[in-house]
Design an enzyme around this catalytic site. Sequence first.
Site, PDB file in Angstrom:
ATOM      1  CB  CYS A  19      -7.908   7.185  10.691  1.00  0.00           C
ATOM      2  SG  CYS A  19      -8.113   8.155   9.191  1.00  0.00           S
ATOM      3  CG  ASP A 524       1.716  -3.093 -20.382  1.00  0.00           C
ATOM      4  OD1 ASP A 524       0.526  -2.995 -20.680  1.00  0.00           O
ATOM      5  OD2 ASP A 524       2.523  -2.147 -20.410  1.00  0.00           O
ATOM      6  CG  ASP A 740       4.729   0.722 -16.611  1.00  0.00           C
ATOM      7  OD1 ASP A 740       4.119   0.316 -15.595  1.00  0.00           O
ATOM      8  OD2 ASP A 740       4.272   1.578 -17.373  1.00  0.00           O
ATOM      9  CG  ASP A 744       1.504  -2.391 -16.274  1.00  0.00           C
ATOM     10  OD1 ASP A 744       0.368  -2.170 -16.734  1.00  0.00           O
ATOM     11  OD2 ASP A 744       2.541  -2.263 -16.940  1.00  0.00           O
TER      12      ASP A 744
END
Length: 856
Positions: A19, A524, A740, A744
């Site tokens: 990392c 949606d 929502d 999404d």
Amino acid sequence: MSDRNRVTIGVGGMTCANCAATIEDAVRDLDGVGEVSANYATDEATVEFDPERVSLADLFDAVESAGYDPIAETVTVGITGMTCANCSATIEDAVGALPGVVAVDANFATDEATVRYAPSVTTREDVYDAVAAAGYEPIRDDDGDAESAKDAARTAELTRQRRLTLFGAALSVPLLAMLVFELFAPGTLPETIPGTGLAIGWVAFALATPVQVVLGREFYENSYTALVVNRRANMDVLIALGSSTAYGYSVVALSGVLPQAGLYFDTAALILVFITLGNYLEARSKSQAGAAIRSLLELEADTATRVRDDGTEEEVAIEDIAVGDRLKVKPGEKVPTDAVVREGESAVDESMVTGESVPVEKAAGDEVIGSTVNETGVLVVEATKVGEETAIQQIVKRVKEAQSRQPDIQRLADRISAYFVPAVIANALLWGGVWFLAPETLAGVVGALPLWGLAAGGPAAVGVTEFAVLVFASAVLIACPCALGLATPAATMVGTSIGAQHGVLFEGGDVLERVRDVDTVVFDKTGTLTRGEMTLTGVRPVAPATDGAAPAGEEAEPTDDPAERLLAAAATAEHGSEHPIAEAVVAGARERGVEPGELQVLQNVSGKGIRARTEHGTVTVGKPELLRDDGADPEPAMDAMRELESAGKTAMLVALDGELGVLAVADEVRESAEHAVAALRERGVAVHVITGDNERTARAVAERVGVDPDNVRAGVLPEDKADAVEAIQADGSRAMMVGDGVNDAPALASAFVGVAIGSGTDVAIEAADVTLMRSDPYDVVKAINVSEGTLSKIKQNLFWALGYNTAMIPLASLGLLQPVLAAGAMALSSVSVLANSLAFRSYDPDERYRIFGRFR
């Protein structure tokens, strides 16, 4: 790299040495970065960089793009002493020069600066000190209550400005009376003070000098700070120049150096009085513009009734409530904090948070929002969020953040303001000089204009030098950069507040501006156009058992109803699943008096359905291909399945040891969906639907709400919705994705504007640009209306601010306005811009914004 900075950035999310290497590579790729060292053990990265080639914000972005979290804090500092947009820019430069500051945005309209900084390098005290060093007064949050500190400072400033105005007015009224006598009754006033032999002008000097000292002091001090410390001219410089020019010229004339010259002590005093009055009215208007946010905070309850474990009750302060506490809420009381109902039923008024005017029925298991009002029954609720995590606090936070992030159109005003004051001073010097050098030529051209008399009759009446001085003073006083600086943030403050009052939260002023430009809305389907709550609508047997044999497995309760047998088997198989369709089947069975039985074996086939061995027999529930895999022929049920799907229902097959049937569940379309789609299409916005449901069901729902079937994309997996949005935008469309905010999220981030339609308590949805507090698709239309109305107000304000200067500066330069009139007009311009913005507060976003009967 000659001048290098070294900064240590805290980094979250590192789990190994790889990392650290990833972060080093990402940061090192930036132009202007030298040595980079990321340390996994200390969760830090040390970077050496050239600040002229790469900013700290670029370093943070590089770490974030690598998938890690650079540690930063954000603080909003209240500031007193800002008088125009140039002051905001000065503060941004001063604070932005601190080594650990990532971003800073100073807002003249809210008297605040929002600063994001690396706590490992810069502290909040450093920010305060930088603001103070720039010549402004930071409101220090020493006791942890920033809002109270800002309110106290705002009140103190209003009181100070009012006292200054009254003091100046008391001394200026006699000066104004002397001016009126001089204009309308020449010779009425004596030339000398009786019994002293001193000229009457000394009375004017005695009255004007305290005004010059008391009211003018802050303008002179601010001018010194602006020019000497910050090297940036601001509005205070213009006021100090205009007032001191009139006062200084009058002192010189009174002393006898210019024996024939007129005295303008009244002008010098009235200039300061008018400007101070303008500042007072401006401060009041700013306070009113932010009243909506303060009123939200005032909605919070002060105390709550906590129910102890032994059933007894005690009254506690709101700040003493902890997550998990049980609280009793009686009729008429405010819900103390975000919670879930455990006992009781009632109607709750949520209008102050969601904009929903009709009280919402609540029962056990339902969420309630803090600060809403319980109307009928007694509720016992369990606290789920407290303190800054509550919906009301999150709303306030979102609105304040939105007000600090200004629309792109503000950049135009900022660019103009940066050069405005120097240009005004240069213009005043130019025309003062021209009038001094060529008075007769200019008088011959300008003298025929109808406003000529407002400038004391021209150089022929008062003398060339005196008239040139008047032109200079008028030209610097007539310009008003503060009106220009207030045009955008004042309207943005009101617009974001209107949105919050109607359950529409904008992420920033830039988003508020962008929403208006949307030309495509992508919904949606599930949970947005529909309620997202599946209901079992029917069971249709379509083929009897092939051999009439009893079902395999344990003996079940006999029944002659094939529909009941199929439903019992399906409910048993689906029992325990958290999938919405499974829950709908189980709930529907129980409503019909059919209880799920004992489940022996269950196999979930991803994307196709389930197989199970139950007490009713071996059952398969799902798609046709799953039945084929199990040796069952789905063809006899296909016509029924297609018929149900064409009606907008979701159909699935059930095979029970040779028996075949179809289960139908439906997601009810929201009442306002059709209205929302119609309103969007009426304004020329294309409407699309994306769903993971099947094609026939998706088209049936689309047809019902008024969406063109060609604009429906069905069978789209959550991870593919972002690609679908990008495909819609491929032709240059500016799409608003409405979902929502969870599954999404990628699609919301890919869209031109992402809108998360919420539940009232789910405010902080990171992927969304706009959050709708209600699950109402028509609120999408409200968001567009608020954006459109706010941008119209901004353009009106800019038109009046720029139009005012465009018209007035030439008039003053041509000698057509006296300085006192110029000062009054200058103060009025700022107040008029704020008044125009405040008039927007009554706007109802249910309708498009109108001006003069026309849509804007």
